[in-house]
Design an enzyme around this catalytic site. Sequence first.
Site, PDB file in Angstrom:
ATOM      1  N   LYS A  47       0.803  -1.225   0.000  1.00 20.19           N
ATOM      2  CA  LYS A  47       0.000   0.000   0.000  1.00 20.19           C
ATOM      3  C   LYS A  47       0.834   1.272   0.000  1.00 20.19           C
ATOM      4  O   LYS A  47       0.300   2.354  -0.240  1.00 20.19           O
ATOM      5  CB  LYS A  47      -0.975  -0.023   1.165  1.00 20.19           C
ATOM      6  CG  LYS A  47      -2.011  -1.137   1.059  1.00 20.19           C
ATOM      7  CD  LYS A  47      -2.960  -0.903  -0.108  1.00 20.19           C
ATOM      8  CE  LYS A  47      -4.114  -1.893  -0.104  1.00 20.19           C
ATOM      9  NZ  LYS A  47      -5.119  -1.568  -1.122  1.00 20.19           N
TER      10      LYS A  47
HETATM   11  N1  PMP Z   1      -3.631  -8.154   1.069  1.00 20.91           N
HETATM   12  C1  PMP Z   1      -3.544  -7.292   2.077  1.00 20.91           C
HETATM   13  C2  PMP Z   1      -2.821  -7.713   3.308  1.00 20.91           C
HETATM   14  C3  PMP Z   1      -4.133  -6.033   1.985  1.00 20.91           C
HETATM   15  O1  PMP Z   1      -4.037  -5.155   3.006  1.00 20.91           O
HETATM   16  C4  PMP Z   1      -4.831  -5.687   0.802  1.00 20.91           C
HETATM   17  C5  PMP Z   1      -5.493  -4.348   0.709  1.00 20.91           C
HETATM   18  N2  PMP Z   1      -6.829  -4.298   1.116  1.00 20.91           N
HETATM   19  C6  PMP Z   1      -4.927  -6.634  -0.223  1.00 20.91           C
HETATM   20  C7  PMP Z   1      -4.297  -7.850  -0.059  1.00 20.91           C
HETATM   21  C8  PMP Z   1      -5.705  -6.379  -1.472  1.00 20.91           C
HETATM   22  O2  PMP Z   1      -5.185  -5.319  -2.225  1.00 20.91           O
HETATM   23  P1  PMP Z   1      -6.133  -4.404  -3.093  1.00 20.91           P
HETATM   24  O3  PMP Z   1      -6.864  -3.493  -2.137  1.00 20.91           O
HETATM   25  O4  PMP Z   1      -5.217  -3.666  -3.991  1.00 20.91           O
HETATM   26  O5  PMP Z   1      -7.092  -5.282  -3.815  1.00 20.91           O
END
Ligand code: PMP
Length: 326
Positions: A47
């Site tokens: 992120k």
């Molecule tokens: N894995 C983790 C540990 C996350 O924090 C996130 C974010 N919500 C995701 C996967 C999925 O990523 P995205 O929001 O880009 O779909």
Amino acid sequence: MGNARCHQSVLDCIGHTPLVRLNRMFADSPAEVYAKLEFLNPSGSIKDRIARYMIERAEQDGRLKPGDLILENSSGNTALSLAMVGLQKGYRVKVVVRDRVSREKLDQLHALGVEVVMADSSLPPEHPDSYNNITPRLAAQTPNCYFPDQHGNRENNDAHYATTGPEIWEQMEGRIDYFLAGVGTGGTLGGVARYLKEHDPRIKVIAIDGQGSVYHEYFHHKRMVRPGEGLVEGLGDEFILPTMDFDLIDDMYQVPDREAFQAAREIARTEGILVGVSSGGCIWGIERLLGQTEGPARIVTIFSDGAARYLTKIFNEEWLRERDLL
Ligand code: PMP
């Protein structure tokens, strides 16, 4: 990483993460499985990429001004990334998280001096105080406040189209059969998939949804279900979000909580890599995919964060047993 000189800011260390072959977990398979180690980003998750990207876009067009408050809801990782980027750039950060967020993420948010609002995860999605409803309301009530809105902001996807996608394409020298990743907002999968499919439309994209999420039924049968409970932080949602690019997804699996936790434990013991629970979900997805493919497929996945954010869950047998996850 990849740059031997020192960096002028921690923000310059975001991205350019290694892509590594998983040699031991899939030793018996003719497939080659590679994972992008996103927990090596400076705050510890993928992120960081979207936090920097969304904040800098907002600075450029005036949505974010000096002294503003950055307010966001997050499963914890985006919150930590916004805190790091925000602190570097001199903004205050306030976040809304679900009450089931891991102890470790909460402790890290407090360590960074972030103001935390806890949402009751038992509230139905339409409730005004539900996780998804609190933040837009708070943002509207708060002067000098910027709400990045990762759940509705296409810059989330664009960040991955601009960075994660090209990195994977170059690291794999364009030879990829499958890209498999977890979907929370869908930003990672959507941005990477768009880049990869533009360069090679034969690449198949597989999304890993979380237990209790509405995505899986929507993808397969165009039906909305009531959201249920799920213990994998970061996967799935209770709404169909504008950041979910269903048209780029070739198949979607929904990982049962128990399988995600077990796979995260297994990868620690086979590869020596400490991954978070959603990465465990991806490993489970790859095993399922391998049951349906033959020959030497080249598969790329994402390890969004590390086990350090969930040690009191993944490796706590009592916690697991109480939830029937062992
Ligand atoms: N894995 C983790 C540990 C996350 O924090 C996130 C974010 N919500 C995701 C996967 C999925 O990523 P995205 O929001 O880009 O779909």
